[in-house]
Design an enzyme around this catalytic site. Structure first.
Site, PDB file in Angstrom:
ATOM      1  N   LYS A 124     -10.796  -2.288  -9.643  1.00 51.13           N
ATOM      2  CA  LYS A 124     -12.229  -2.405  -9.403  1.00 51.13           C
ATOM      3  C   LYS A 124     -13.039  -1.796 -10.533  1.00 51.13           C
ATOM      4  O   LYS A 124     -14.225  -2.061 -10.661  1.00 51.13           O
ATOM      5  CB  LYS A 124     -12.610  -1.791  -8.051  1.00 51.13           C
ATOM      6  CG  LYS A 124     -12.178  -0.349  -7.829  1.00 51.13           C
ATOM      7  CD  LYS A 124     -12.539   0.102  -6.413  1.00 51.13           C
ATOM      8  CE  LYS A 124     -12.052   1.477  -6.064  1.00 51.13           C
ATOM      9  NZ  LYS A 124     -10.765   1.646  -5.484  1.00 51.13           N
ATOM     10  N   LYS A 145      -7.177   7.052 -18.136  1.00 47.10           N
ATOM     11  CA  LYS A 145      -8.615   7.195 -17.901  1.00 47.10           C
ATOM     12  C   LYS A 145      -9.256   8.052 -18.975  1.00 47.10           C
ATOM     13  O   LYS A 145     -10.394   7.803 -19.382  1.00 47.10           O
ATOM     14  CB  LYS A 145      -8.881   7.796 -16.513  1.00 47.10           C
ATOM     15  CG  LYS A 145      -8.661   6.812 -15.397  1.00 47.10           C
ATOM     16  CD  LYS A 145      -9.235   7.329 -14.084  1.00 47.10           C
ATOM     17  CE  LYS A 145      -8.947   6.377 -12.938  1.00 47.10           C
ATOM     18  NZ  LYS A 145      -9.335   6.928 -11.641  1.00 47.10           N
ATOM     19  N   LYS A 170      -2.936  -3.922 -13.948  1.00 45.87           N
ATOM     20  CA  LYS A 170      -3.139  -4.080 -12.502  1.00 45.87           C
ATOM     21  C   LYS A 170      -4.579  -4.544 -12.227  1.00 45.87           C
ATOM     22  O   LYS A 170      -5.476  -4.264 -13.035  1.00 45.87           O
ATOM     23  CB  LYS A 170      -2.824  -2.785 -11.755  1.00 45.87           C
ATOM     24  CG  LYS A 170      -3.818  -1.696 -12.002  1.00 45.87           C
ATOM     25  CD  LYS A 170      -3.749  -0.579 -10.969  1.00 45.87           C
ATOM     26  CE  LYS A 170      -4.922   0.349 -11.260  1.00 45.87           C
ATOM     27  NZ  LYS A 170      -5.091   1.505 -10.494  1.00 45.87           N
TER      28      LYS A 170
HETATM   29  P1  TYM Z   1      -7.811   3.673  -5.287  1.00 44.36           P
HETATM   30  O1  TYM Z   1      -9.149   3.871  -4.669  1.00 44.36           O
HETATM   31  O2  TYM Z   1      -7.747   3.395  -6.732  1.00 44.36           O
HETATM   32  O3  TYM Z   1      -7.060   2.505  -4.525  1.00 44.36           O
HETATM   33  C1  TYM Z   1      -6.964   2.480  -3.115  1.00 44.36           C
HETATM   34  C2  TYM Z   1      -5.602   1.967  -2.713  1.00 44.36           C
HETATM   35  O4  TYM Z   1      -5.390   0.654  -3.240  1.00 44.36           O
HETATM   36  C3  TYM Z   1      -4.182   0.622  -3.980  1.00 44.36           C
HETATM   37  N1  TYM Z   1      -4.355  -0.304  -5.108  1.00 44.36           N
HETATM   38  C4  TYM Z   1      -3.557  -1.335  -5.357  1.00 44.36           C
HETATM   39  N2  TYM Z   1      -2.461  -1.794  -4.735  1.00 44.36           N
HETATM   40  C5  TYM Z   1      -1.864  -2.892  -5.253  1.00 44.36           C
HETATM   41  N3  TYM Z   1      -2.329  -3.543  -6.350  1.00 44.36           N
HETATM   42  C6  TYM Z   1      -3.421  -3.123  -7.002  1.00 44.36           C
HETATM   43  N4  TYM Z   1      -3.872  -3.770  -8.069  1.00 44.36           N
HETATM   44  C7  TYM Z   1      -4.092  -1.971  -6.507  1.00 44.36           C
HETATM   45  N5  TYM Z   1      -5.199  -1.285  -6.915  1.00 44.36           N
HETATM   46  C8  TYM Z   1      -5.328  -0.270  -6.048  1.00 44.36           C
HETATM   47  C9  TYM Z   1      -3.978   2.045  -4.461  1.00 44.36           C
HETATM   48  O5  TYM Z   1      -2.632   2.291  -4.791  1.00 44.36           O
HETATM   49  C10 TYM Z   1      -4.457   2.841  -3.284  1.00 44.36           C
HETATM   50  O6  TYM Z   1      -3.430   2.919  -2.307  1.00 44.36           O
HETATM   51  N6  TYM Z   1      -6.100   8.360  -5.692  1.00 44.36           N
HETATM   52  C11 TYM Z   1      -6.272   7.241  -4.780  1.00 44.36           C
HETATM   53  C12 TYM Z   1      -7.123   7.596  -3.595  1.00 44.36           C
HETATM   54  C13 TYM Z   1      -6.676   8.767  -2.808  1.00 44.36           C
HETATM   55  C14 TYM Z   1      -5.573   8.827  -1.907  1.00 44.36           C
HETATM   56  C15 TYM Z   1      -5.589  10.131  -1.373  1.00 44.36           C
HETATM   57  C16 TYM Z   1      -4.603   7.919  -1.518  1.00 44.36           C
HETATM   58  C17 TYM Z   1      -7.273   9.985  -2.782  1.00 44.36           C
HETATM   59  N7  TYM Z   1      -6.644  10.809  -1.931  1.00 44.36           N
HETATM   60  C18 TYM Z   1      -4.617  10.567  -0.438  1.00 44.36           C
HETATM   61  C19 TYM Z   1      -3.636   8.327  -0.591  1.00 44.36           C
HETATM   62  C20 TYM Z   1      -3.656   9.630  -0.077  1.00 44.36           C
HETATM   63  C21 TYM Z   1      -6.971   6.121  -5.529  1.00 44.36           C
HETATM   64  O7  TYM Z   1      -7.652   6.320  -6.502  1.00 44.36           O
HETATM   65  O8  TYM Z   1      -6.861   4.894  -4.932  1.00 44.36           O
END
Ligand code: TYM
Length: 329
Positions: A199, A112, A196
């Site tokens: 969004k 990032k 991957k």
């Molecule tokens: P975020 O918002 O990017 O994504 C949310 C969840 O979706 C999963 N994910 C995917 N899984 C499979 N294939 C993909 N292409 C894909 N893109 C996203 C992510 O792994 C995630 O589970 N840092 C985290 C948010 C967060 C969080 C937490 C998660 C903040 N605090 C505490 C768990 C526990 C994030 O940016 O996810």
């Protein structure tokens, strides 16, 4: 006692099929066996520039998608991170136990940081806030996609470090719950199977947004990259694009990869993609209808207010305990 589950999703754009298949789908299953907290992590979204009006709408839409996907607010706690100040408070206390080198090594930070002209401190300390989210709730299990694995390792390291310092279990050390790739752990981009599905991609053709219209979904799937072999078989290394489409097919249909391979033996990509597009549209149709219903004024707001009250009550003792350990209060 039931296990405690915590997970979060950033409201930083339109959620994708990757978010759904890699994470949200598992939230829905886990709620029947565990005590679950699902959080719209709006403070995490602020680590890169956000338009305030769009952010406000995205926060509500993310929560609507949670409920529309099948998370039952009567069973699980659904809330917005910024409505529970303990997350920010614990994050600071954890920052004081985190080494700069650890944060510099995070691959998501490095990726990032390359993409943004200005790199804020928040972008760097983001995994500490994530650790705070998890540790505040005495979490046993964290369902996420593969991309969050390194952040979870940091969370575990911090919990162990603090437990060691005080010679007792101040924080529970959480376990990751990450599906293998063949079950959605890493859904890839439709335009570049080495990346991957994300969004935040500047190319909307690379992802399926959960709220894309049927027409848009069909077009995106029909134009997804494949390869020149024209055979439908699962081979992550040599056929990553087709394998990715097969994973999506499998998760949307409930059929195994072997069944899909047999079904499409001798078929070209055209028919396979057409069927896949139809499957994805039908998988998302009920979710989209429910999101529309939840857009009635006040519908999601009342769920989030109740969720925040429950989350505040659940988080307070853990924060207080750590503050006391540190000599505060
Ligand atoms: P975020 O918002 O990017 O994504 C949310 C969840 O979706 C999963 N994910 C995917 N899984 C499979 N294939 C993909 N292409 C894909 N893109 C996203 C992510 O792994 C995630 O589970 N840092 C985290 C948010 C967060 C969080 C937490 C998660 C903040 N605090 C505490 C768990 C526990 C994030 O940016 O996810």
């Amino acid at each position: 006692m039931k296990k405690r589950v915590f997970s979060g999703v950033q409201p930083s754009g339109s959620l994708t099929l990757g978010n759904y298949l890699g994470a949200i789908r598992n939230f829905v299953t886990l709620q029947h066996e565990a005590d679950c907290f699902f959080c719209v992590v709006d403070l995490h979204a602020l680590t890169v520039p956000q338009d305030p009006v769009a952010l406000k709408e995205n926060i509500k839409n993310t929560a609507r998608i949670f409920v529309a996907a099948g998370i039952d607010p009567e069973i699980s706690t659904i809330f917005v991170q910024s409505q529970v100040p303990a997350h920010s408070e614990l994050s600071w206390l954890l920052e004081c136990h985190t080494y700069i080198g650890e944060l510099r090594r995070m691959t998501q930070f490095k990726d990032k940081a390359k993409k943004h002209e200005v790199v804020t401190t928040g972008l760097m300390t983001y995994p500490v806030l994530m650790a705070a989210d998890i540790l505040l709730y005495n979490t046993d299990l964290v369902p996420v996609g593969e991309d969050q694995k390194q952040h979870l390792e940091l969370t575990r390291d911090l919990a162990l470090r603090i437990n060691n310092r005080f010679g007792e279990e101040v924080f529970k050390v959480p376990e990751p719950y990450i599906p293998p790739r063949s079950q959605g752990g890493r859904i890839m981009s439709l335009t570049d199977p080495a990346e991957k599905m994300s969004k935040s991609s500047p190319n909307p053709k690379s992802y399926i947004a959960l709220l894309d219209s049927p027409d848009v979904i069909k077009k995106k799937i029909m134009s997804a990259v494949t390869d020149s072999e024209a055979a439908i078989r699962y081979d992550e290394e040599n056929k990553p694009a087709v394998s990715n489409l097969m994973v999506i097919y499998s998760l949307c249909s409930g059929k195994s990869i072997a069944e899909i391979t047999a079904q499409y033996e001798g078929c070209g990509y055209g028919q396979f993609k057409k069927d896949l597009a139809e499957l994805v549209v039908e998988t998302l149709r009920p979710l989209q209808q429910k999101v529309a219903e939840l857009s009635a004024p006040g519908a999601i707001e009342s769920i989030l207010e109740a969720g925040a009250a429950k989350a505040r009550a659940a988080a307070a003792p853990q924060l207080q305990r750590f503050q006391e350990k540190l000599g505060l209060r």
